[in-house]
Scaffold this motif. Structure first.
Motif, PDB file in Angstrom:
ATOM      1  N   VAL A   1      16.958  -4.426  -0.266  1.00 44.50           N
ATOM      2  CA  VAL A   1      15.754  -3.581  -0.295  1.00 44.50           C
ATOM      3  C   VAL A   1      15.906  -2.469  -1.324  1.00 44.50           C
ATOM      4  O   VAL A   1      16.922  -1.763  -1.366  1.00 44.50           O
ATOM      5  CB  VAL A   1      15.488  -2.992   1.101  1.00 44.50           C
ATOM      6  N   GLU A   2      14.885  -2.313  -2.143  1.00 42.99           N
ATOM      7  CA  GLU A   2      14.855  -1.265  -3.158  1.00 42.99           C
ATOM      8  C   GLU A   2      14.599   0.089  -2.494  1.00 42.99           C
ATOM      9  O   GLU A   2      13.714   0.226  -1.645  1.00 42.99           O
ATOM     10  CB  GLU A   2      13.747  -1.570  -4.169  1.00 42.99           C
ATOM     11  N   HIS A   3      15.403   1.059  -2.872  1.00 41.44           N
ATOM     12  CA  HIS A   3      15.225   2.415  -2.335  1.00 41.44           C
ATOM     13  C   HIS A   3      14.094   3.108  -3.089  1.00 41.44           C
ATOM     14  O   HIS A   3      14.130   3.250  -4.304  1.00 41.44           O
ATOM     15  CB  HIS A   3      16.520   3.213  -2.478  1.00 41.44           C
ATOM     16  N   LEU A   4      13.066   3.536  -2.347  1.00 43.32           N
ATOM     17  CA  LEU A   4      11.923   4.233  -2.937  1.00 43.32           C
ATOM     18  C   LEU A   4      11.666   5.526  -2.191  1.00 43.32           C
ATOM     19  O   LEU A   4      11.959   5.645  -0.994  1.00 43.32           O
ATOM     20  CB  LEU A   4      10.668   3.354  -2.885  1.00 43.32           C
ATOM     21  N   SER A   5      11.079   6.489  -2.885  1.00 46.23           N
ATOM     22  CA  SER A   5      10.705   7.757  -2.259  1.00 46.23           C
ATOM     23  C   SER A   5       9.222   7.746  -1.933  1.00 46.23           C
ATOM     24  O   SER A   5       8.402   7.264  -2.720  1.00 46.23           O
ATOM     25  CB  SER A   5      11.015   8.938  -3.194  1.00 46.23           C
ATOM     26  N   GLY A   6       8.871   8.283  -0.765  1.00 44.36           N
ATOM     27  CA  GLY A   6       7.485   8.360  -0.336  1.00 44.36           C
ATOM     28  C   GLY A   6       6.959   9.772  -0.443  1.00 44.36           C
ATOM     29  O   GLY A   6       7.290  10.513  -1.378  1.00 44.36           O
TER      30      GLY A   6
ATOM     31  N   VAL B   1      14.222  -0.159   7.663  1.00 50.48           N
ATOM     32  CA  VAL B   1      15.213  -0.144   6.600  1.00 50.48           C
ATOM     33  C   VAL B   1      14.906   0.988   5.631  1.00 50.48           C
ATOM     34  O   VAL B   1      13.750   1.358   5.439  1.00 50.48           O
ATOM     35  CB  VAL B   1      15.165  -1.484   5.824  1.00 50.48           C
ATOM     36  N   LEU B   2      15.960   1.534   5.005  1.00 51.72           N
ATOM     37  CA  LEU B   2      15.747   2.436   3.874  1.00 51.72           C
ATOM     38  C   LEU B   2      16.097   1.647   2.614  1.00 51.72           C
ATOM     39  O   LEU B   2      15.320   0.861   2.140  1.00 51.72           O
ATOM     40  CB  LEU B   2      16.574   3.706   4.044  1.00 51.72           C
ATOM     41  N   GLY B   3      17.267   1.823   2.045  1.00 51.05           N
ATOM     42  CA  GLY B   3      17.704   0.983   0.929  1.00 51.05           C
ATOM     43  C   GLY B   3      18.983   0.295   1.356  1.00 51.05           C
ATOM     44  O   GLY B   3      19.977   0.966   1.594  1.00 51.05           O
TER      45      GLY B   3
ATOM     46  N   PRO C   1       0.841  -1.201   0.000  1.00 46.62           N
ATOM     47  CA  PRO C   1       0.000   0.000   0.000  1.00 46.62           C
ATOM     48  C   PRO C   1       0.876   1.250   0.000  1.00 46.62           C
ATOM     49  O   PRO C   1       2.057   1.208   0.351  1.00 46.62           O
ATOM     50  CB  PRO C   1      -0.784  -0.125   1.311  1.00 46.62           C
ATOM     51  N   ALA C   2       0.303   2.355  -0.406  1.00 47.18           N
ATOM     52  CA  ALA C   2       1.056   3.602  -0.476  1.00 47.18           C
ATOM     53  C   ALA C   2       1.579   3.977   0.912  1.00 47.18           C
ATOM     54  O   ALA C   2       0.847   3.962   1.897  1.00 47.18           O
ATOM     55  CB  ALA C   2       0.174   4.715  -1.032  1.00 47.18           C
ATOM     56  N   GLY C   3       2.860   4.285   0.981  1.00 49.19           N
ATOM     57  CA  GLY C   3       3.442   4.788   2.217  1.00 49.19           C
ATOM     58  C   GLY C   3       3.871   3.732   3.224  1.00 49.19           C
ATOM     59  O   GLY C   3       4.390   4.070   4.288  1.00 49.19           O
ATOM     60  N   GLU C   4       3.654   2.452   2.922  1.00 43.10           N
ATOM     61  CA  GLU C   4       4.033   1.428   3.906  1.00 43.10           C
ATOM     62  C   GLU C   4       4.531   0.168   3.199  1.00 43.10           C
ATOM     63  O   GLU C   4       3.880  -0.355   2.290  1.00 43.10           O
ATOM     64  CB  GLU C   4       2.852   1.059   4.804  1.00 43.10           C
ATOM     65  N   ARG C   5       5.684  -0.298   3.641  1.00 46.36           N
ATOM     66  CA  ARG C   5       6.223  -1.578   3.159  1.00 46.36           C
ATOM     67  C   ARG C   5       6.611  -2.396   4.400  1.00 46.36           C
ATOM     68  O   ARG C   5       7.556  -2.050   5.094  1.00 46.36           O
ATOM     69  CB  ARG C   5       7.446  -1.358   2.266  1.00 46.36           C
ATOM     70  N   LYS C   6       5.846  -3.436   4.662  1.00 46.73           N
ATOM     71  CA  LYS C   6       6.114  -4.250   5.844  1.00 46.73           C
ATOM     72  C   LYS C   6       5.948  -5.723   5.495  1.00 46.73           C
ATOM     73  O   LYS C   6       4.982  -6.119   4.850  1.00 46.73           O
ATOM     74  CB  LYS C   6       5.172  -3.891   6.992  1.00 46.73           C
ATOM     75  N   VAL C   7       6.923  -6.547   5.951  1.00 45.19           N
ATOM     76  CA  VAL C   7       6.862  -7.992   5.755  1.00 45.19           C
ATOM     77  C   VAL C   7       7.153  -8.669   7.081  1.00 45.19           C
ATOM     78  O   VAL C   7       7.687  -8.065   8.019  1.00 45.19           O
ATOM     79  CB  VAL C   7       7.871  -8.460   4.676  1.00 45.19           C
TER      80      VAL C   7
ATOM     81  N   ASP D   1       8.976  13.295  -1.211  1.00 44.13           N
ATOM     82  CA  ASP D   1      10.277  12.760  -1.652  1.00 44.13           C
ATOM     83  C   ASP D   1      11.124  12.220  -0.519  1.00 44.13           C
ATOM     84  O   ASP D   1      12.343  12.092  -0.649  1.00 44.13           O
ATOM     85  CB  ASP D   1      11.068  13.845  -2.400  1.00 44.13           C
ATOM     86  N   GLN D   2      10.488  11.895   0.604  1.00 40.94           N
ATOM     87  CA  GLN D   2      11.209  11.262   1.701  1.00 40.94           C
ATOM     88  C   GLN D   2      11.358   9.762   1.418  1.00 40.94           C
ATOM     89  O   GLN D   2      10.476   9.152   0.817  1.00 40.94           O
ATOM     90  CB  GLN D   2      10.465  11.456   3.028  1.00 40.94           C
ATOM     91  N   PRO D   3      12.480   9.165   1.835  1.00 39.85           N
ATOM     92  CA  PRO D   3      12.657   7.718   1.594  1.00 39.85           C
ATOM     93  C   PRO D   3      11.520   6.920   2.229  1.00 39.85           C
ATOM     94  O   PRO D   3      11.115   7.176   3.366  1.00 39.85           O
ATOM     95  CB  PRO D   3      13.997   7.415   2.276  1.00 39.85           C
ATOM     96  N   ALA D   4      10.989   5.966   1.469  1.00 39.56           N
ATOM     97  CA  ALA D   4       9.909   5.113   1.976  1.00 39.56           C
ATOM     98  C   ALA D   4      10.518   3.979   2.797  1.00 39.56           C
ATOM     99  O   ALA D   4      11.330   3.202   2.290  1.00 39.56           O
ATOM    100  CB  ALA D   4       9.094   4.553   0.818  1.00 39.56           C
ATOM    101  N   ALA D   5      10.130   3.928   4.069  1.00 37.32           N
ATOM    102  CA  ALA D   5      10.708   2.915   4.969  1.00 37.32           C
ATOM    103  C   ALA D   5      10.261   1.514   4.566  1.00 37.32           C
ATOM    104  O   ALA D   5       9.185   1.315   3.998  1.00 37.32           O
ATOM    105  CB  ALA D   5      10.304   3.206   6.405  1.00 37.32           C
ATOM    106  N   PHE D   6      11.096   0.550   4.877  1.00 35.38           N
ATOM    107  CA  PHE D   6      10.802  -0.863   4.676  1.00 35.38           C
ATOM    108  C   PHE D   6      10.974  -1.513   6.049  1.00 35.38           C
ATOM    109  O   PHE D   6      12.026  -1.374   6.686  1.00 35.38           O
ATOM    110  CB  PHE D   6      11.779  -1.469   3.671  1.00 35.38           C
TER     111      PHE D   6
END
Length: 411
Positions: free
Chosen positions: A242-247, A273-275, A226-232, A250-255
């Motif tokens: 981990v792929e570096h993505l912007s949220g 995590v970031l990337g 979902p937008a703004g969240e990456r959790k496993v 333009d802030q890094p999207a946390a994993f």
């Protein structure tokens, strides 16, 4: 005869020896009059090992190496015959020479000497079970959101399923690739991939992040994040890139990885995590939950605690059964991720730790009797080696054991 010995030895070094040629080579090794040329061949191999130590592929305690070499070349006097060797090698201490020679000749020759000379009947019997106890990496089960299960090692390549807004594809290399087929939906759809003992698996998540699952492990994840969240969520052991993505803005999207050991003490952690590249080991039968960072930056939080630790590359944090954190500032990252590259690798590690990994890789159970669990091992072993090959290493180190069905009893 010496020409044939040279021919077979060089074929062996280049991994071109057949089983029959290997047997012939060992017969030539044992013939009277061949001792000098054999030792010179070994000495040359030692020089190669000395220059390229990463090629050593065995577990061997140093105190046993000289004994084994003397068993191959029995001495007729009280003085050991030191071979003619290059200056660099002759300056090595005797035990180093013996250990290297044993690596070069005994172990890499598929344990031929031990298999044929050892009186351990269990080793010979289990050699016949190679097909059922050898490692065969790409084994895993995919559990879809509706509960349907797919055996990934046997299902044909191609589209496996459409789940919510995502597609699940098995590519030609046997990996499972997730991708977004449309816009993010309101409902998060989860899939789970589990590996059995003796298996491992690679998958790519919908954001492009890559995950390697070790044996007896699992990962639960959204088909599409979902937008703004990456959790496993994982159990067992996994390596992440981990792929570096912007949220937003333009802030890094946390994993975030939630790791649990499935143990009664509720050990576990949450990794932000970031990337980056990192490994998590959260097996329930390990004394600690371990996070090791290779690249980037992560923050590890202890479950049900305010404790946290930021890791820099090559650092490792361990969480004990009591929830205490211990930081290692210079971890052996190559040993930590050796499993991902098809090896097991240890440095002065107790036999008990070695055998826990053997349990997971070969789908066996191990029991200890006495204090042998504390014997230290250093070395490296290919994951493709059969269980029989590993048991020969126990023989070489004078470790007694019995086989009872699928249980190895170490005495």
């Amino acid at each position: 005869m010496q020409d044939r010995l040279l021919e077979l030895f060089h074929k062996y070094v280049n991994d071109n020896c057949s089983t029959e040629e290997l047997s012939e080579l060992y017969e030539l090794f044992s013939l009277t009059g061949n001792e000098i040329i054999v030792k010179e061949l070994i000495a040359q191999t030692i020089e190669d090992i000395h220059q390229h130590p990463e090629q050593i592929n065995t577990f061997l305690s140093q105190e046993d190496a000289e004994k084994i070499l003397n068993d191959i070349f029995p001495q007729t006097s009280d003085t050991a015959i030191v071979p003619h060797v290059p200056v660099k090698i002759s300056r090595m201490r005797w035990w180093k020479w013996a250990a290297a020679a044993t690596v070069a000749v005994l172990i890499s020759l598929s344990g031929y000497y031990v298999l044929h000379q050892s009186g351990n009947k269990a080793t010979r019997e289990i050699a016949g079970r190679k097909s059922s106890t050898s490692n065969s990496s790409n084994k895993a089960t995919l559990i879809l959101s509706n509960g349907q299960t797919i055996l990934l090692d046997s299902v044909p390549n191609g589209l496996l399923a459409t789940q919510g807004q995502g597609r699940v594809v098995k590519n030609q290399n046997g990996a499972v690739i997730y991708s977004a087929a449309g816009k993010d939906g309101d409902q998060i759809v989860y899939n789970t991939i589990t590996t059995p003992r003796g298996g491992q698996y690679f998958l790519q998540l919908s954001d492009g992040s890559k995950v390697w699952l070790n044996a007896a492990s699992s990962i639960r994840f959204p088909v599409v994040f979902p937008a703004g969240e990456r959790k496993v969520y994982i159990t067992g052991e996994a390596y992440f890139e981990v792929e570096h993505l912007s949220g937003h803005h333009d802030q890094p999207a946390a994993f975030i990885v939630e790791a649990t050991s499935n143990a009664t003490d509720n050990r576990g952690c949450r990794i932000e995590v970031l990337g980056t590249k990192f490994n998590i080991n959260s097996y329930s039968n390990e004394p600690v939950v371990s996070t090791t960072l290779l690249e980037g930056k992560v923050k590890v939080h202890v479950n049900n605690s305010l404790q946290s630790q930021v890791l820099q590359p090559n650092q490792q944090v361990n969480i004990s059964r009591k929830g205490d954190m211990y930081l290692t500032t210079s971890a052996d990252v190559n040993a930590v991720i050796a499993w991902k590259n098809g090896y097991t690798q240890f440095a002065a590690v107790p036999l008990s730790a070695v055998m826990r990994q053997v349990e997971r890789w070969y789908d066996v159970n191990v029991q200890f009797e006495g204090n042998v669990a504390d014997i230290k091992f250093t070395g490296k072993l290919k994951r493709t080696e059969s269980l029989a090959e590993f048991l020969k290493i126990l023989d070489l180190n004078n470790i007694k054991y019995e086989i009872n069905n699928s249980t190895i009893i170490i005495k």
